[in-house]
Scaffold this active site. Sequence first.
Site, mmCIF file in Angstrom:
data_model
loop_
_atom_site.group_PDB
_atom_site.id
_atom_site.type_symbol
_atom_site.label_atom_id
_atom_site.label_comp_id
_atom_site.label_asym_id
_atom_site.label_seq_id
_atom_site.Cartn_x
_atom_site.Cartn_y
_atom_site.Cartn_z
ATOM 1 N N TYR A 129 -11.451 -0.730 0.006
ATOM 2 C CA TYR A 129 -11.425 -0.375 1.437
ATOM 3 C C TYR A 129 -10.126 0.337 1.786
ATOM 4 O O TYR A 129 -10.038 0.988 2.829
ATOM 5 C CB TYR A 129 -11.626 -1.638 2.290
ATOM 6 C CG TYR A 129 -10.396 -2.299 2.856
ATOM 7 C CD1 TYR A 129 -9.611 -3.138 2.071
ATOM 8 C CD2 TYR A 129 -10.002 -2.103 4.176
ATOM 9 C CE1 TYR A 129 -8.483 -3.756 2.585
ATOM 10 C CE2 TYR A 129 -8.869 -2.716 4.701
ATOM 11 C CZ TYR A 129 -8.107 -3.534 3.903
ATOM 12 O OH TYR A 129 -6.985 -4.143 4.404
ATOM 13 N N ARG A 130 -9.153 0.251 0.891
ATOM 14 C CA ARG A 130 -7.801 0.742 1.191
ATOM 15 C C ARG A 130 -7.034 0.660 -0.108
ATOM 16 O O ARG A 130 -7.350 -0.168 -0.955
ATOM 17 C CB ARG A 130 -7.216 -0.220 2.220
ATOM 18 C CG ARG A 130 -5.896 0.096 2.857
ATOM 19 C CD ARG A 130 -5.653 -0.943 3.939
ATOM 20 N NE ARG A 130 -4.348 -0.845 4.552
ATOM 21 C CZ ARG A 130 -3.820 -1.777 5.333
ATOM 22 N NH1 ARG A 130 -4.501 -2.878 5.608
ATOM 23 N NH2 ARG A 130 -2.628 -1.606 5.868
ATOM 24 N N HIS A 167 4.769 -6.545 -3.966
ATOM 25 C CA HIS A 167 3.326 -6.742 -3.853
ATOM 26 C C HIS A 167 2.612 -5.439 -4.156
ATOM 27 O O HIS A 167 3.067 -4.371 -3.773
ATOM 28 C CB HIS A 167 2.921 -7.073 -2.414
ATOM 29 C CG HIS A 167 3.428 -8.375 -1.906
ATOM 30 N ND1 HIS A 167 2.950 -9.574 -2.330
ATOM 31 C CD2 HIS A 167 4.349 -8.653 -0.955
ATOM 32 C CE1 HIS A 167 3.554 -10.548 -1.672
ATOM 33 N NE2 HIS A 167 4.424 -10.024 -0.843
ATOM 34 N N TYR A 222 0.822 -1.214 0.000
ATOM 35 C CA TYR A 222 0.000 0.000 0.000
ATOM 36 C C TYR A 222 0.857 1.266 0.000
ATOM 37 O O TYR A 222 0.338 2.354 0.215
ATOM 38 C CB TYR A 222 -0.952 0.005 1.203
ATOM 39 C CG TYR A 222 -2.002 -1.091 1.168
ATOM 40 C CD1 TYR A 222 -2.953 -1.121 0.152
ATOM 41 C CD2 TYR A 222 -2.055 -2.091 2.134
ATOM 42 C CE1 TYR A 222 -3.928 -2.112 0.107
ATOM 43 C CE2 TYR A 222 -3.015 -3.089 2.097
ATOM 44 C CZ TYR A 222 -3.950 -3.098 1.070
ATOM 45 O OH TYR A 222 -4.914 -4.078 1.029
ATOM 46 N N ASP A 248 -1.853 -10.997 8.633
ATOM 47 C CA ASP A 248 -1.080 -12.130 8.145
ATOM 48 C C ASP A 248 0.414 -12.000 8.410
ATOM 49 O O ASP A 248 1.109 -13.005 8.531
ATOM 50 C CB ASP A 248 -1.353 -12.361 6.660
ATOM 51 C CG ASP A 248 -2.526 -13.324 6.479
ATOM 52 O OD1 ASP A 248 -2.736 -14.163 7.379
ATOM 53 O OD2 ASP A 248 -3.207 -13.242 5.459
HETATM 54 C C1 FAD Z 1 1.935 -10.669 2.218
HETATM 55 C C2 FAD Z 1 1.221 -9.574 2.896
HETATM 56 C C3 FAD Z 1 0.173 -9.879 3.749
HETATM 57 C C4 FAD Z 1 -0.530 -8.870 4.381
HETATM 58 N N1 FAD Z 1 -1.575 -9.190 5.205
HETATM 59 C C5 FAD Z 1 -2.299 -8.220 5.775
HETATM 60 C C6 FAD Z 1 -3.422 -8.544 6.598
HETATM 61 O O1 FAD Z 1 -3.729 -9.704 6.837
HETATM 62 N N2 FAD Z 1 -4.133 -7.534 7.135
HETATM 63 C C7 FAD Z 1 -3.800 -6.233 6.928
HETATM 64 O O2 FAD Z 1 -4.464 -5.359 7.467
HETATM 65 N N3 FAD Z 1 -2.746 -5.908 6.146
HETATM 66 C C8 FAD Z 1 -1.988 -6.844 5.570
HETATM 67 N N4 FAD Z 1 -0.917 -6.483 4.787
HETATM 68 C C9 FAD Z 1 -0.644 -5.061 4.539
HETATM 69 C C10 FAD Z 1 0.364 -4.384 5.534
HETATM 70 O O3 FAD Z 1 1.568 -5.059 5.530
HETATM 71 C C11 FAD Z 1 -0.141 -4.343 6.963
HETATM 72 O O4 FAD Z 1 -1.397 -3.732 7.038
HETATM 73 C C12 FAD Z 1 0.802 -3.601 7.912
HETATM 74 O O5 FAD Z 1 0.433 -3.888 9.249
HETATM 75 C C13 FAD Z 1 0.763 -2.087 7.722
HETATM 76 O O6 FAD Z 1 1.984 -1.525 8.049
HETATM 77 P P1 FAD Z 1 2.342 -0.969 9.501
HETATM 78 O O7 FAD Z 1 1.590 -1.793 10.488
HETATM 79 O O8 FAD Z 1 3.807 -0.899 9.623
HETATM 80 O O9 FAD Z 1 1.683 0.459 9.513
HETATM 81 P P2 FAD Z 1 2.345 1.850 9.112
HETATM 82 O O10 FAD Z 1 3.011 1.687 7.814
HETATM 83 O O11 FAD Z 1 3.120 2.387 10.238
HETATM 84 O O12 FAD Z 1 1.030 2.706 8.989
HETATM 85 C C14 FAD Z 1 0.166 2.600 7.920
HETATM 86 C C15 FAD Z 1 -0.307 3.997 7.528
HETATM 87 O O13 FAD Z 1 -1.137 4.526 8.553
HETATM 88 C C16 FAD Z 1 -0.814 5.880 8.809
HETATM 89 N N5 FAD Z 1 -0.292 5.964 10.175
HETATM 90 C C17 FAD Z 1 0.486 5.040 10.784
HETATM 91 N N6 FAD Z 1 0.744 5.417 12.019
HETATM 92 C C18 FAD Z 1 0.149 6.591 12.230
HETATM 93 C C19 FAD Z 1 0.056 7.465 13.344
HETATM 94 N N7 FAD Z 1 0.627 7.161 14.502
HETATM 95 N N8 FAD Z 1 -0.640 8.607 13.215
HETATM 96 C C20 FAD Z 1 -1.252 8.883 12.043
HETATM 97 N N9 FAD Z 1 -1.206 8.095 10.963
HETATM 98 C C21 FAD Z 1 -0.512 6.950 11.048
HETATM 99 C C22 FAD Z 1 0.209 6.309 7.795
HETATM 100 O O14 FAD Z 1 -0.415 6.943 6.727
HETATM 101 C C23 FAD Z 1 0.833 5.006 7.355
HETATM 102 O O15 FAD Z 1 1.256 5.064 6.047
HETATM 103 C C24 FAD Z 1 -0.185 -7.507 4.155
HETATM 104 C C25 FAD Z 1 0.888 -7.223 3.317
HETATM 105 C C26 FAD Z 1 1.580 -8.231 2.689
HETATM 106 C C27 FAD Z 1 2.693 -7.876 1.789
#
Ligand code: FAD
Lengths: 547, 547
Positions: A490-491, A409, A106, A166
């Site tokens: 949704y995203r 991805h 994303y 995941d």
């Molecule tokens: C193989 C694979 C499987 C995956 N499976 C899933 C799954 O099962 N479910 C799922 O939900 N996702 C999944 N993902 C997507 C993603 O990897 C996850 O959602 C991951 O948890 C998001 O990154 P992060 O937790 O580091 O959040 P971050 O990258 O830290 O945050 C995401 C976004 O939220 C905002 N943000 C973050 N923190 C703050 C803050 N403190 N204040 C304001 N805005 C903020 C920012 O805009 C940021 O870009 C998957 C990805 C891959 C490649």
Amino acid sequence: PHSAPRQRPARLPPGLSESDFSTAVKDLRQSIGAENVVINDQPLKDGWYLEHPNTHDAFHVVEQEELVCSAVVYPGSTEEVQKVVRWANKHLIPIYPISIGRNVGYGGAAPRVPGGVVLDLGKRMHSILNVDGENASCMVEPGVTYFKLYEEIQNRGLPLWIDCPDLGGGSVLGNAIDRGVGYTPAGDHFANHCGMEIVLPNGELLRTGMGAIPGPDGTDSPVWQSFQNSFGPKIDGVFSQSNFGIVTKMGFWLLHEMPHRSYCFTFAQDEDFPRIVEAIRPLAQKGVLGNIPQLRHVVQELNVTGRRKSTFHDGEGPMTREEIRRAAKELPLGDCSWVFYGTQYGDAQSVERQLGVVKAAFSDIEGTKFWLPEDVPQDHYLHSRVQVNSGVPILRELDWLNWLPNAGHLFFSPITPTRGKDAQKIHDMIVAGHKKYGFDVFPTLCIAGREMHYIANVIFDRADADQKRRAVALLRELVDDCAKEGFGEYRTHLLFQDQVARTYGWGDQALMRFNETIKDALDPNGILAPGRCGIWPKRFRGRGWEL
Amino acid sequence: PHSAPRQRPARLPPGLSESDFSTAVKDLRQSIGAENVVINDQPLKDGWYLEHPNTHDAFHVVEQEELVCSAVVYPGSTEEVQKVVRWANKHLIPIYPISIGRNVGYGGAAPRVPGGVVLDLGKRMHSILNVDGENASCMVEPGVTYFKLYEEIQNRGLPLWIDCPDLGGGSVLGNAIDRGVGYTPAGDHFANHCGMEIVLPNGELLRTGMGAIPGPDGTDSPVWQSFQNSFGPKIDGVFSQSNFGIVTKMGFWLLHEMPHRSYCFTFAQDEDFPRIVEAIRPLAQKGVLGNIPQLRHVVQELNVTGRRKSTFHDGEGPMTREEIRRAAKELPLGDCSWVFYGTQYGDAQSVERQLGVVKAAFSDIEGTKFWLPEDVPQDHYLHSRVQVNSGVPILRELDWLNWLPNAGHLFFSPITPTRGKDAQKIHDMIVAGHKKYGFDVFPTLCIAGREMHYIANVIFDRADADQKRRAVALLRELVDDCAKEGFGEYRTHLLFQDQVARTYGWGDQALMRFNETIKDALDPNGILAPGRCGIWPKRFRGRGWEL
Ligand SMILES: Cc1cc2nc3c(=O)[nH]c(=O)nc-3n(C[C@H](O)[C@H](O)[C@H](O)COP(=O)(O)OP(=O)(O)OC[C@H]3O[C@@H](n4cnc5c(N)ncnc54)[C@H](O)[C@@H]3O)c2cc1C
Ligand SMILES: Cc1cc2nc3c(=O)[nH]c(=O)nc-3n(C[C@H](O)[C@H](O)[C@H](O)COP(=O)(O)OP(=O)(O)OC[C@H]3O[C@@H](n4cnc5c(N)ncnc54)[C@H](O)[C@@H]3O)c2cc1C
């Protein structure tokens, strides 16, 4: 994954000259420490999941140097976040907060506006502020990953579960803010949060829910992690998928551990997809399905083996159905079409009864087979579902990355009602699009009740410019195709956020005008994550930033 | 209930002269029809629940003429709502939307600003726009009551339930907007809504959730009642308990009918209250309790008989514990302290197992007795719980009104964590306050999981000015007492909204400043429900309106 040498000079924040920026950086370094402000002028490295960059989108689907920041800043406290925000207002520098930045598929850690300053909150703010065994809840800072929270609960010996997506390396807080999903009964992460602390774009500090009531003697209110609302408007939601505030603390509800039983069903015919969905609907609505199950196409059985596509397929272009069939035959579940991965919770007797109901629902679909973990080898994916669906963070889905060399991805994630004809319509568009642009289709449907998150994972080779161009074109086309039928995502990845936001255009973009009104009121200088989720502040709006 | 003749001339909207107002009224009559604009200059009648007034607060706890409107307006469509809003902006007239106006105990149909114009949406906008049997959902206009929706579903023979609050004559939409609660597993009404259509204070029309995606050929999106979010910020919550918009349509999720078994437990000792709460906590958190059960003090066994207080008690002042004990002895459940009313859902076998767990949890508390509906006479309150807890709208709780002559209700509704010591602390403050001001204490705790809505019903005689004065003083004191300990109310009567809002004052009123910022951005002329939930638009702020 390789890294091409940078072609262009380091990016500056838009509108700032080099000397403006270096004055600003000096100013910030004085305020929060020189070591906490790092200019992004070194070679960009894509790294890998556990060593992900915070300088750019590691899964770059445009040029690697496109979605980059000018600098990364590491605040160490809420007060320092406030300082950075005031600094950004003073210098009119766009800042982009991330918690961990593992938002892979994303946009990763990249800011929407090239040259924005990334606020990497997680590096220094990663305390588990509280785990309350009685209330079955916790309060975390941005840098707390699923792994870390899990470990803490294990160390304390508490009989509690967390809910994981995941991949377990993400931020509990960041994932919820982006409205991510997991797979236990508490899989809707945002719905299971309770209370936030937020730095607003003007630098003010806000607490939501019962956190807005001060506790006695300077303590936090004893109700903060118990009740989600305060008195008056329920405002928490506006801080998800937005650019209205920086979340510095967030509470979550935990689950009590339960006996559980994971299983899967395989279905014989691709064409039975709508019938499978129809069978799922009442199960999902009535809560018979204990968790958020996944319905996956059999092709995913191949990629989670962690093997290269080339072991199953020769030459260019997507795999044929025949190749998938041939390869699947050799795998534990054999030749089939769709696989339903579920988990039921409760004691043995009640799980038995629930499974009876689920089996009965699928019994009309010819060729359906039922599998338990003991029916498949220890390295089969079903064993991974046992873990994820009982709150254990893992990294199994990284195996997908072996599919192609330099794999990246990119997710296409529309919402479909849990209704056969609608799901089929969306599926058909996705299949046709992938065919047209030459990609394998990897469908996973996360079944949340009345709707399913259809997650199509477009896997591409980051070293192949043409594949990247086609991946972007595919996404653009699918967003529009779905919107024509009234379906939306949704995203989405940073690159498509403007387009997706526009599809939510009922009433001549009434929703966007509403969001912009709030944005301008809260962030008059337009410093906080301009463009995130398609919301541009006045200063940027209509000046060519929209994609 | 009687009605004193009016002492004062009809109220005008603040700041308008009689001739300004009559010009404005003429203007509006031309636009939406003369018969749909009614000046409030006739004698005020309190009526009763099913013939409730929309001219003032029927349960007036200040003078009857205090919380009154200048006129009532009856729009017949969303377009007419928009016309009224534009008219209000033109003439700077505060308008106060109600759906049905049966918000008894919290201000009824009265506007917060005396002389405001009440927008009675329900009278002409009361269509059930859709009931979707497949999706188990509906879409309603403001005037749809629980009774009406129930009847429609029965007429169609659909195996679906609605979730009702204790009184079935309210608005499905209005109750949810005020974040009311019911008692099935879908008892959190706002959490079970899906999609809204809203007229904003500037007259624009907005659709939330997937309603923001236009469906094909001018239809609504097929996903509107399936998924609660759209892309970008989750905004629906800001329209609950606020004055940010007028909701003209709202979708809700329905339940599938289920086998169910209601029951109650009686406990022997008042002092066991914290132990009861401790026993409830894990049951509630683990989802063993199928619904939102109620824990009521035995005194409520008396008032739901529908008998007068004077049958149990002589003279002035609250009933003594001894009198309650004596009277309770004669009633079906006998002499006891607290009564827990619950319902379990599922087939007989699984209910039996669930009940085993609940019984085990309470077994340590001495003198606990378990009751099924067949153990008590047909007119006992337990049979009412059977109905409410299985989605049947009733009016049984109106029987409380027989307690005193001219009885009015006033609710004090703090949130307590489901934790013995916190619940006891709140209970003690409530008991002490009622004693000080001379009222009977009627505690009902609605157990929603990690927290309980403690609803204390203050019953007073509307013809007794001194009782009213004391009721107000009691509420004011309890709000402050609770706030000192970090506890706050989930909802409150119009008169106390400023005070309650102020208690949510962490960070020098950061939450209120945030709400005001949004209010001013959306409603620059300050026409929509000024003061609701303590939110005053700029035009009113700090000019003596706050109470
Ligand atoms: C193989 C694979 C499987 C995956 N499976 C899933 C799954 O099962 N479910 C799922 O939900 N996702 C999944 N993902 C997507 C993603 O990897 C996850 O959602 C991951 O948890 C998001 O990154 P992060 O937790 O580091 O959040 P971050 O990258 O830290 O945050 C995401 C976004 O939220 C905002 N943000 C973050 N923190 C703050 C803050 N403190 N204040 C304001 N805005 C903020 C920012 O805009 C940021 O870009 C998957 C990805 C891959 C490649
Ligand atoms: C004995 C007794 C028992 C009760 N039990 C319960 C219970 O179990 N649960 C419970 O929740 N309540 C209960 N109540 C309180 C109350 O009666 C109900 O909540 C009732 O449903 C609210 O009135 P209403 O539905 O007519 O809503 P309305 O009066 O129409 O609306 C309530 C408020 O919401 C706002 N509003 C309404 N419609 C709109 C709109 N379309 N747009 C914008 N704002 C709007 C207005 O500010 C309005 O004042 C009880 C009351 C009594 C006396």
